[in-house]
Design a protein around this motif. Structure first.
Motif, mmCIF file in Angstrom:
data_model
loop_
_atom_site.group_PDB
_atom_site.id
_atom_site.type_symbol
_atom_site.label_atom_id
_atom_site.label_comp_id
_atom_site.label_asym_id
_atom_site.label_seq_id
_atom_site.Cartn_x
_atom_site.Cartn_y
_atom_site.Cartn_z
ATOM 1 N N VAL A 82 -7.474 19.139 2.613
ATOM 2 C CA VAL A 82 -6.155 18.982 2.209
ATOM 3 C C VAL A 82 -5.348 18.051 2.624
ATOM 4 C CG1 VAL A 82 -6.121 21.656 1.521
ATOM 5 C CG2 VAL A 82 -5.511 20.916 3.642
ATOM 6 N N GLU A 83 -5.822 17.354 3.501
ATOM 7 C CA GLU A 83 -5.277 16.217 4.389
ATOM 8 C C GLU A 83 -4.389 15.455 3.478
ATOM 9 O OE1 GLU A 83 -4.726 12.234 5.364
ATOM 10 O OE2 GLU A 83 -6.341 12.749 4.390
ATOM 11 N N SER A 84 -5.014 14.963 2.354
ATOM 12 C CA SER A 84 -4.255 14.408 1.452
ATOM 13 C C SER A 84 -2.747 14.786 1.012
ATOM 14 C CB SER A 84 -5.149 14.126 0.150
ATOM 15 O OG SER A 84 -6.214 13.550 0.357
ATOM 16 N N PHE A 85 -2.759 16.249 0.730
ATOM 17 C CA PHE A 85 -1.441 16.693 0.433
ATOM 18 C C PHE A 85 -0.370 16.762 1.952
ATOM 19 C CE2 PHE A 85 -4.239 18.707 -2.979
ATOM 20 C CZ PHE A 85 -3.444 17.857 -3.787
ATOM 21 N N GLU A 86 -1.025 17.310 2.851
ATOM 22 C CA GLU A 86 -0.273 17.142 4.014
ATOM 23 C C GLU A 86 0.402 16.080 4.650
ATOM 24 O OE1 GLU A 86 -3.342 19.035 6.800
ATOM 25 O OE2 GLU A 86 -2.930 21.085 5.849
ATOM 26 N N ALA A 87 -0.434 14.957 4.421
ATOM 27 C CA ALA A 87 0.401 13.697 4.589
ATOM 28 C C ALA A 87 0.884 12.843 3.576
ATOM 29 C CB ALA A 87 -0.968 12.804 5.315
ATOM 30 N N LEU A 88 1.112 13.424 2.678
ATOM 31 C CA LEU A 88 1.466 12.751 1.311
ATOM 32 C C LEU A 88 2.773 11.990 1.529
ATOM 33 C CD1 LEU A 88 0.116 11.877 -1.507
ATOM 34 C CD2 LEU A 88 1.324 14.051 -2.329
ATOM 35 N N GLY A 89 3.508 12.604 2.334
ATOM 36 C CA GLY A 89 4.919 11.915 2.444
ATOM 37 C C GLY A 89 4.759 10.749 3.061
ATOM 38 N N PHE A 90 3.706 10.723 4.361
ATOM 39 C CA PHE A 90 3.360 9.352 4.968
ATOM 40 C C PHE A 90 2.887 8.238 3.959
ATOM 41 C CE2 PHE A 90 -0.026 6.728 6.832
ATOM 42 C CZ PHE A 90 0.695 6.239 7.908
ATOM 43 N N TRP A 91 1.808 8.632 3.115
ATOM 44 C CA TRP A 91 1.297 7.712 2.253
ATOM 45 C C TRP A 91 2.365 7.299 1.268
ATOM 46 C CZ3 TRP A 91 -2.451 5.555 4.290
ATOM 47 C CH2 TRP A 91 -3.221 6.135 5.126
ATOM 48 N N ASN A 92 3.334 8.095 0.672
ATOM 49 C CA ASN A 92 4.076 7.785 -0.283
ATOM 50 C C ASN A 92 5.238 6.372 0.386
ATOM 51 O OD1 ASN A 92 3.472 9.410 -2.230
ATOM 52 N ND2 ASN A 92 5.132 11.149 -1.584
ATOM 53 N N ILE A 93 5.467 6.842 1.501
ATOM 54 C CA ILE A 93 6.301 5.648 2.236
ATOM 55 C C ILE A 93 5.368 4.425 2.280
ATOM 56 C CG2 ILE A 93 7.459 4.896 4.360
ATOM 57 C CD1 ILE A 93 7.879 7.665 4.779
ATOM 58 N N VAL A 94 4.034 4.328 2.695
ATOM 59 C CA VAL A 94 3.315 3.204 2.832
ATOM 60 C C VAL A 94 3.090 2.536 1.439
ATOM 61 C CG1 VAL A 94 0.913 2.604 3.323
ATOM 62 C CG2 VAL A 94 1.956 4.129 4.854
ATOM 63 N N VAL A 95 2.783 3.389 0.409
ATOM 64 C CA VAL A 95 2.577 2.751 -1.003
ATOM 65 C C VAL A 95 4.046 2.099 -1.406
ATOM 66 C CG1 VAL A 95 2.750 3.414 -3.507
ATOM 67 C CG2 VAL A 95 1.039 4.357 -1.649
ATOM 68 N N LEU A 96 5.264 2.668 -1.127
ATOM 69 C CA LEU A 96 6.518 2.247 -1.729
ATOM 70 C C LEU A 96 6.754 0.792 -1.049
ATOM 71 C CD1 LEU A 96 8.450 5.442 -2.026
ATOM 72 C CD2 LEU A 96 7.604 3.730 -3.761
ATOM 73 N N VAL A 97 6.462 0.921 0.384
ATOM 74 C CA VAL A 97 6.778 -0.349 1.219
ATOM 75 C C VAL A 97 5.920 -1.330 0.929
ATOM 76 C CG1 VAL A 97 6.622 -1.323 3.407
ATOM 77 C CG2 VAL A 97 7.837 0.649 3.078
ATOM 78 N N LYS A 98 4.435 -1.343 0.714
ATOM 79 C CA LYS A 98 3.743 -2.340 0.214
ATOM 80 C C LYS A 98 4.121 -2.886 -1.202
ATOM 81 C CE LYS A 98 -1.308 -2.927 -0.714
ATOM 82 N NZ LYS A 98 -2.646 -2.413 -0.491
ATOM 83 N N SER A 99 4.324 -1.982 -2.143
ATOM 84 C CA SER A 99 4.832 -2.338 -3.537
ATOM 85 C C SER A 99 6.088 -3.092 -3.420
ATOM 86 C CB SER A 99 5.034 -1.064 -4.474
ATOM 87 O OG SER A 99 5.325 -1.499 -5.624
ATOM 88 N N ALA A 100 6.986 -2.744 -2.814
ATOM 89 C CA ALA A 100 8.384 -3.585 -2.687
ATOM 90 C C ALA A 100 7.946 -4.983 -1.947
ATOM 91 C CB ALA A 100 9.191 -2.664 -1.859
ATOM 92 N N ALA A 101 7.216 -5.010 -1.168
ATOM 93 C CA ALA A 101 6.803 -6.279 -0.276
ATOM 94 C C ALA A 101 6.092 -7.243 -1.274
ATOM 95 C CB ALA A 101 6.017 -6.157 0.690
ATOM 96 N N LEU A 102 5.102 -6.681 -2.162
ATOM 97 C CA LEU A 102 4.801 -7.390 -3.298
ATOM 98 C C LEU A 102 5.481 -7.757 -4.299
ATOM 99 C CD1 LEU A 102 1.895 -8.324 -4.507
ATOM 100 C CD2 LEU A 102 1.369 -6.103 -5.718
ATOM 101 N N ARG A 103 6.360 -6.912 -4.740
ATOM 102 C CA ARG A 103 7.256 -7.521 -5.980
ATOM 103 C C ARG A 103 8.223 -8.428 -5.329
ATOM 104 N NH1 ARG A 103 7.327 -3.842 -10.018
ATOM 105 N NH2 ARG A 103 5.959 -1.968 -9.743
ATOM 106 N N LEU A 104 8.579 -8.382 -4.037
ATOM 107 C CA LEU A 104 9.527 -9.305 -3.586
ATOM 108 C C LEU A 104 8.849 -10.768 -3.363
ATOM 109 C CD1 LEU A 104 11.611 -7.870 -0.564
ATOM 110 C CD2 LEU A 104 12.439 -9.080 -2.736
ATOM 111 N N GLN A 105 7.757 -10.781 -3.208
ATOM 112 C CA GLN A 105 6.664 -11.888 -3.079
ATOM 113 C C GLN A 105 6.458 -12.602 -4.423
ATOM 114 O OE1 GLN A 105 2.371 -11.151 -2.072
ATOM 115 N NE2 GLN A 105 2.882 -12.549 -0.043
ATOM 116 N N MET A 106 6.191 -11.760 -5.376
ATOM 117 C CA MET A 106 6.011 -12.145 -6.800
ATOM 118 C C MET A 106 7.359 -12.867 -7.497
ATOM 119 S SD MET A 106 3.690 -9.200 -8.128
ATOM 120 C CE MET A 106 3.573 -9.782 -9.801
ATOM 121 N N ASP A 107 8.472 -12.215 -6.788
ATOM 122 C CA ASP A 107 9.755 -12.937 -7.609
ATOM 123 C C ASP A 107 10.223 -13.963 -6.946
ATOM 124 O OD1 ASP A 107 10.069 -10.868 -9.460
ATOM 125 O OD2 ASP A 107 11.211 -9.363 -8.205
#
Length: 168
Positions: free
Chosen positions: A143-168
């Motif tokens: 169940v670790e995946s669910f318990e830490a989902l808030g952490f991973w959501n932030i990681v995903v969003l920051v990574k995606s935002a950085a990628l989008r800025l790089q592409m733009d």
């Protein structure tokens, strides 16, 4: 353009759980608990890039880092991940079965990250996400995946935002 059927959501959740639950590949154990430090360092670096590029007001950096500190599980389960599990990489065959395509990114990585990335890439309505998540939870023992989902959501969003800025 429309949410998948409940049956396909359940099937998709079960498929991702099955992949994540796979204990060995070619006789080698793939499940292992590892530190999240590398993910934290990479997320912090990308957050700095976003702020430096003007993509995020500087005042939000400390708040995001504080949330990462608070939500960081310190250790995460690693195993087989799809790395791009989302609706646009799924097709329904002639007899109505769900098939997942675009599998070239399958690798060993953090299961929680893969689950958060699936949530991010597959913009399901809340009820559909809960159906998918419930099916996933039924098919996986950790169940670790669910318990830490808030952490991973932030990681995903920051990574995606950085990628989008790089592409733009």
């Amino acid at each position: 353009s429309r949410p998948p059927s409940d049956a396909h959501l359940v099937e998709a959740g079960a498929l991702l759980a099955c992949l994540h639950a796979t204990p060995t590949v070619a006789g080698c154990r793939v499940h292992e608990t590892q530190s999240t430090a590398a993910w934290r360092n990479e997320t912090d670096r990308k957050l700095q890039e976003i702020i430096a590029a003007g993509g995020l007001d500087e005042q939000y950096g400390p708040r995001i880092r504080c949330a990462l500190d608070r939500l960081d599980p310190q250790q995460a389960m690693f195993g087989l991940v799809h790395a791009d599990f989302c609706g646009e990489n799924m097709v329904i065959d002639r007899v109505g079965r769900l098939r997942v395509v675009d599998n070239e990114w399958v690798r060993i990585d953090a299961l929680g990250y893969d689950l958060a990335y699936a949530r991010y890439r597959w913009a399901l309505p809340c009820r559909a996400w809960e159906r998918f998540r419930s099916a996933y939870a039924t098919g996986i023992s950790c169940v670790e995946s669910f318990e830490a989902l808030g952490f991973w959501n932030i990681v995903v969003l920051v990574k995606s935002a950085a990628l989008r800025l790089q592409m733009d």
